[in-house]
Write a protein that holds these residues in place. Structure first.
Motif, short mmCIF file in Angstrom:
data_model
loop_
_atom_site.label_atom_id
_atom_site.label_comp_id
_atom_site.label_asym_id
_atom_site.label_seq_id
_atom_site.Cartn_x
_atom_site.Cartn_y
_atom_site.Cartn_z
N ILE A 42 39.47 39.71 38.31
CA ILE A 42 38.81 40.30 39.40
C ILE A 42 39.79 41.63 39.77
O ILE A 42 40.95 41.41 39.57
N GLY A 43 39.17 42.65 39.55
CA GLY A 43 40.09 43.97 39.78
C GLY A 43 40.90 44.17 38.54
O GLY A 43 42.10 44.33 38.39
N CYS A 44 40.12 44.52 37.38
CA CYS A 44 40.35 44.58 36.21
C CYS A 44 41.26 45.92 35.85
O CYS A 44 42.20 45.99 35.02
N GLY A 45 41.15 46.86 36.73
CA GLY A 45 41.82 48.27 36.53
C GLY A 45 41.61 48.96 35.35
O GLY A 45 40.44 48.91 34.65
N VAL A 64 35.91 42.81 36.29
CA VAL A 64 35.13 43.54 37.40
C VAL A 64 35.99 44.34 38.27
O VAL A 64 36.91 44.16 38.38
N ASP A 65 35.43 45.81 38.54
CA ASP A 65 36.16 46.30 39.46
C ASP A 65 35.39 47.50 40.35
O ASP A 65 34.14 47.40 40.07
N VAL A 111 38.81 53.78 37.13
CA VAL A 111 39.56 52.76 36.39
C VAL A 111 38.80 52.15 35.21
O VAL A 111 39.14 52.00 34.10
N HIS A 137 43.52 44.19 47.89
CA HIS A 137 42.57 45.11 48.45
C HIS A 137 41.46 44.24 49.14
O HIS A 137 40.44 44.86 49.36
C1 LIG Z 1 46.83 47.35 41.55
S1 LIG Z 1 45.35 47.62 40.61
C2 LIG Z 1 45.35 46.11 39.50
C3 LIG Z 1 44.66 46.41 38.25
C4 LIG Z 1 44.78 45.51 37.12
N1 LIG Z 1 44.67 44.15 37.49
C5 LIG Z 1 46.39 45.29 36.80
O1 LIG Z 1 47.29 44.50 36.90
O2 LIG Z 1 46.65 46.54 35.80
C6 LIG Z 1 43.97 47.15 41.70
C7 LIG Z 1 42.85 47.20 41.32
O3 LIG Z 1 41.88 46.31 42.14
C8 LIG Z 1 40.72 46.93 42.28
N2 LIG Z 1 39.90 46.69 43.46
C9 LIG Z 1 39.93 47.01 44.77
N3 LIG Z 1 39.13 46.47 45.75
C10 LIG Z 1 38.45 45.64 44.76
C11 LIG Z 1 37.60 44.88 45.27
N4 LIG Z 1 36.97 44.48 46.24
N5 LIG Z 1 37.07 43.69 44.07
C12 LIG Z 1 37.48 44.06 42.74
N6 LIG Z 1 38.64 45.01 42.43
C13 LIG Z 1 39.06 45.65 43.41
C14 LIG Z 1 41.13 48.53 42.27
O4 LIG Z 1 39.95 49.38 42.15
C15 LIG Z 1 42.22 48.38 41.15
O5 LIG Z 1 41.61 48.75 39.94
#
Ligand SMILES: C[S@@+](CC[C@H](N)C(=O)[O-])C[C@H]1O[C@@H](n2cnc3c(N)ncnc32)[C@H](O)[C@@H]1O
Length: 261
Positions: free
Chosen positions: A51-54, A74-75, A80, A125
């Motif tokens: 969840i939030g793969c960035g 998923v993101d 990203v 987030h």
């Molecule tokens: C700090 S980054 C971390 C990305 C990755 N997990 C990493 O550790 O490199 C946070 C990520 O969460 C995503 N995000 C924000 N809201 C979200 C949501 N409701 N569901 C899934 N991803 C979300 C952002 O778009 C961003 O890519």
């Protein structure tokens, strides 16, 4: 701070964070921190939701270093996801990692699709931790694990002025909660063996090393790529972050729970 591409994690922010944290990573610690988070969980052949793969570095580590069978990342943002696709293709892992753009809220997968629901520093987030944990429960097979790292706040009261200033400087849509709130959300969803483990001691030290590097010769390299003002803005964020890490109000934390079965 939305950028010209409209995404909170815009191209310049991705470039800067990858410069600090490594290719594919928008959070600290790289593959070594992923390994500490996975710990003794056996992911070999597992179906994993991230969840939030960035920018994809987490998913690459889960497959390459931990033998996950297939990772579904998923993101909510396109920038990203495009970057993650590039990193995953570069790593030759496009057949082991699938990415999808989702809307915030319940995720579009059938019940019991995954052996592991994983997340690294993204649930910050998602303000409704209880709804998120209930959805994670739905998506896990019986016996499956929820394994996450996230950026927590040390309490559920009003943030201190220093914490409020740090959160405002980040300019991201942080919806932070305490470890107690996460544990309650997991327990209410039905998880057992729920644990939270603060990573504050580790990140207090690591963030200082990151800041020293940002202030050193790296600054010029980064400034050439994203502009000096943006680098200095991020140096300011790190300075504010170290204050609240030292207060214990900003608490990177590992969170785990098992769905019985
Ligand atoms: C700090 S980054 C971390 C990305 C990755 N997990 C990493 O550790 O490199 C946070 C990520 O969460 C995503 N995000 C924000 N809201 C979200 C949501 N409701 N569901 C899934 N991803 C979300 C952002 O778009 C961003 O890519």
């Amino acid at each position: 701070m939305a950028h010209e591409d409209g995404d909170l994690y815009h191209a310049a922010l991705i470039a800067l964070l990858e410069g600090v944290w490594g290719d594919g990573f928008l959070s600290p610690g790289g593959p070594a921190e992923i390994a500490r988070l996975v710990a003794d969980h056996d992911l070999s052949g597992a179906a994993v939701l991230d969840i939030g793969c960035g920018a994809g570095g987490v998913d690459i580590a889960l497959v390459r270093d931990h033998g996950a069978g297939f990772v579904s990342g998923v993101d909510v943002e396109d920038t990203v996801l495009a970057h993650a696709r590039m990193r995953i293709a570069e790593a030759g892992l496009s057949d082991r990692i699938g990415l999808a753009k989702v809307a915030p809220g319940p995720l579009p997968f059938p019940p019991q699709s995954f052996d592991v629901v994983f997340s690294k520093d993204s649930i910050v987030h998602i303000p409704d931790k209880h709804a998120l944990m209930a959805d994670a429960w739905r998506l896990l097979k019986p016996g499956g694990w929820f394994i996450a790292s996230d950026w927590l706040i040390g309490h559920d009261d009003t943030p201190s002025p220093e914490m409020a200033a740090y959160i405002a400087a980040e300019g991201l849509d942080f919806g932070m909660a305490s470890a107690g709130r996460y544990r309650d959300a997991l327990a209410k969803a039905g998880f057992v063996e729920v644990t939270t483990q603060s990573r504050n001691d580790w990140y207090r030290v690591t963030a200082r090393q990151e800041l020293a590097r940002m202030r050193g010769p790296w600054r010029e390299t980064a400034a050439a790529a994203v502009g000096p003002d943006f680098v200095d803005h991020n140096i300011d964020i790190w300075e504010r972050m170290i204050v609240v890490l030292d207060k214990g109000e900003h608490c990177p934390t590992h969170i785990r729970g098992r769905k019985p079965g």
